[in-house]
Design an enzyme around this catalytic site. Structure first.
Site, short mmCIF file in Angstrom:
data_model
loop_
_atom_site.label_atom_id
_atom_site.label_comp_id
_atom_site.label_asym_id
_atom_site.label_seq_id
_atom_site.Cartn_x
_atom_site.Cartn_y
_atom_site.Cartn_z
N HIS A 194 0.81 -1.23 0.00
CA HIS A 194 0.00 0.00 0.00
C HIS A 194 0.84 1.27 0.00
O HIS A 194 0.33 2.35 -0.29
CB HIS A 194 -1.01 -0.01 1.16
CG HIS A 194 -0.38 0.17 2.51
ND1 HIS A 194 0.21 -0.85 3.19
CD2 HIS A 194 -0.23 1.26 3.29
CE1 HIS A 194 0.69 -0.40 4.33
NE2 HIS A 194 0.44 0.88 4.42
N LYS A 198 0.32 5.61 -1.98
CA LYS A 198 0.29 6.89 -1.25
C LYS A 198 0.58 8.05 -2.20
O LYS A 198 1.54 8.00 -2.97
CB LYS A 198 1.34 6.88 -0.12
CG LYS A 198 0.97 5.93 1.00
CD LYS A 198 1.93 6.05 2.17
CE LYS A 198 1.62 5.01 3.22
NZ LYS A 198 0.29 5.12 3.80
N ASP A 251 8.40 -7.86 7.69
CA ASP A 251 7.18 -7.06 7.58
C ASP A 251 7.41 -5.81 6.73
O ASP A 251 6.53 -5.37 6.01
CB ASP A 251 6.73 -6.66 9.00
CG ASP A 251 5.33 -6.06 9.01
OD1 ASP A 251 4.50 -6.50 8.19
OD2 ASP A 251 5.06 -5.17 9.83
N HIS A 255 8.14 -2.51 1.71
CA HIS A 255 7.90 -1.06 1.71
C HIS A 255 9.21 -0.30 1.48
O HIS A 255 9.26 0.66 0.72
CB HIS A 255 7.34 -0.58 3.06
CG HIS A 255 6.03 -1.21 3.44
ND1 HIS A 255 5.06 -1.53 2.54
CD2 HIS A 255 5.53 -1.54 4.67
CE1 HIS A 255 4.02 -2.05 3.18
NE2 HIS A 255 4.28 -2.07 4.47
#
Ligand SMILES: NC(=O)c1ccc[n+]([C@@H]2O[C@H](COP(=O)([O-])OP(=O)(O)OC[C@H]3O[C@@H](n4cnc5c(N)ncnc54)[C@H](OP(=O)(O)O)[C@@H]3O)[C@@H](O)[C@H]2O)c1
Length: 494
Positions: A194, A198, A251, A255
């Site tokens: 995600h 942005k 995790d 990103h």
């Protein structure tokens, strides 16, 4: 009203049905259902559009409606009665166990009826907000139930969206991908990270391409080093079970690499998804891999002091809640420019940013003076969405002294206009409904992420002697060793 230039038309997604598996789960409640409602409220959905929520929990219509109301309220919405009832009018709930083959027959019948009711031509977007272990079974059942159409069939389409984590190792990620691909083809699979949705991340690419003054200095001739920072104020907050299995590196690595790619990849010749993906792939292929021995020197892991006392965390847990590392890019643009990355939990403040730190001038009349400050081009992604460029300026007065000054822009337009813009998840859902894969991850990107991360994990597995787990006090920006990682190169975190 701000006057805009360029491709200013909002993409109109194609008419479709949206089927959300795992509709009673955490991800669905916090992100997907609010995004669907947000799109309806902003009138950004296709005109012909319906939603099917599917999960195991039995819910009658009344229970469903009050649950949805609470979900939206928790996500910060205060829906008007008209908007809420229009949302409900497009939506129905199917109770099901995904392991039960009969469910897919029932689903097929409902989709046919809803297609007819809402004027949709068999276009279906399946969002799998379920445990990853269910992906293969669900896609397999969709395929054998005739619900996954081949992408070559231009009369209609069916697409699948999945979310990270994509496995917990290179091998398990490959097995997950192979499982999905037994029924779905690569063009049908939309993998979400995600961060790419942005607005402030997309603005990095927009600023680079639209302002030659920046992109022409975006290279090793001018830039000393690049920093990528993703710090969070919160700790594990009720997700200890997940975190104990994954740790911060697994995790967050996707990103972090996506932010690096969007900052540093060459600009594609067009913004078509294939050209964009090809350039991004070239960038990833230029990253110099770290061996486990190098990882032990170029990466730092940490754990906040209160982590082991969090409910659900093992007393002697060695799971990292902080990661910092340095990498190099072997291409003409970036050769010799180090990239420093840090990410962590419970660091005192939420801060996601990208900083390009420029070289100090080595010519001119002031070469004998160390002005002390470099120019820094900073992109704040969250919580603020800002762009700032720091300059060295003359201090007003009779003497010739220098002071750092910052030029900046607040990226979010103010007032009512801002309310009409899609959030990251809303943006990604629009793109998936439009069939544009630019912002989604390819199979290659997942594989690359694991190949890059595996030597770090291997180094950590070797034990604390080679690669210690550094403690840091709650509310501080990571362990001292992360400061040392950059300081030993004569630099510091911005
Ligand atoms: N939560 C997050 O913040 C987050 C962030 C990024 C990615 N993800 C990913 O998103 C996915 C979902 O995560 P989550 O945290 O939302 O999980 P979750 O809270 O455990 O929810 C799982 C959902 O799947 C449903 N489900 C599980 N087994 C089922 C079965 N046999 N038949 C029918 N429904 C079944 C559950 O239904 P019932 O509750 O009705 O039984 C529930 O709706 C995972 O792949 C996760 O890795 C989550």
């Amino acid at each position: 009203m701000i006057e805009t230039i360029g491709f200013c038309q909002e993409m109109r997604p194609e008419s479709c049905g949206f089927i959300l598996f795992g509709a009673t789960g955490d991800l669905a409640g916090r992100k997907i259902i609010p995004a669907l409602f947000g799109l309806c409220e902003k009138k950004l959905t296709p005109k012909n559009f319906y939603i099917v929520l599917a999960s195991r929990t039995p819910l009658d219509r009344g229970a469903l409606e009050s649950r949805l109301w609470n979900t939206l309220a928790k996500a910060g919405f205060a829906p008007s009665p008209e908007n809420f009832s229009s949302f409900l009018g497009r939506l129905e709930y199917l109770q099901a166990d995904y392991g039960n083959g009969d469910f897919y027959g029932r689903l097929s019948q409902r989709l046919a009826a809803l297609d007819a009711k809402f004027g949709v031509k068999k276009n279906r977007l399946f969002y799998l907000a379920t445990p990853p272990a269910a992906f293969e079974q669900i896609t397999g059942e969709l395929k054998s139930g005739g619900l996954l159409f081949e992408p070559e069939d231009r009369a209609c389409w069916s697409r699948i969206i999945v979310e990270k984590p994509y496995g917990s190792s290179l091998e398990s990620a490959a097995a997950l991908d192979a499982g999905l691909k037994t029924a779905a083809s690569e063009p049908q699979v939309y993998r979400i990270d995600h961060f790419t949705g942005k607005e402030a991340v997309q603005n990095v690419m927009a600023l680079r391409s639209a302002n030659a003054v920046f992109d022409n200095t975006w290279n090793s001739r001018f830039v000393d080093h690049v920093q990528i920072t993703v710090l969070e104020e919160l700790g594990v907050e009720g997700r200890a079970a997940f975190f104990e299995r994954m740790g911060l590196a697994r995790d967050m690595m996707s990103h972090l690499l996506q932010l690096a790619a969007i900052t540093a990849m060459d600009l594609p010749s067009t913004f078509r998804d294939t050209d964009f993906k090809a350039e991004k792939k070239r960038f990833f292929e230029s990253i110099r891999p770290l061996s486990p021995e190098e990882a032990a020197k170029q990466a730092v892991r940490g754990q906040y002091a209160g982590y082991r006392a969090e409910p659900g965390v093992a007393p002697g847990s060695a799971v990292e809640t902080f990661l910092s590392f340095k990498f190099q890019v072997d291409n003409d643009r970036w050769r010799g420019v180090p990239f420093y990355v840090r990410a962590g939990k419970k660091t005192g403040a939420k801060k996601t940013r990208i900083d390009l730190v420029y070289k100090k001038p080595d010519r001119g009349i002031f070469r004998a003076i160390d002005i002390g400050y470099p120019n820094v081009f900073s992109f704040s992604i969250q919580p603020e969405e800002k762009v700032a460029f720091s300059l060295i300026s003359k201090h007003p007065g009779p003497k010739l002294c220098f002071v750092p000054r910052s030029m900046g822009l607040d990226y979010r337009p103010e007032g009512r206009e801002a309310a009409g813009y899609p959030t990251d998840y809303e943006r990604l859902l629009i793109e998936a409904m439009s069939g544009d894969k630019t912002l989604f991850l390819s199979s290659f990107e997942i594989q690359f992420m694991w190949k890059f991360l595996s030597p770090l994990l291997e180094a950590w597995q070797a034990g604390p002697e080679a690669c210690p787990l550094h403690a840091y006090a709650d509310g501080t920006p990571g362990p001292a060793a992360a400061e040392e990682l950059i300081k030993k190169d004569g630099r510091s975190w911005v």
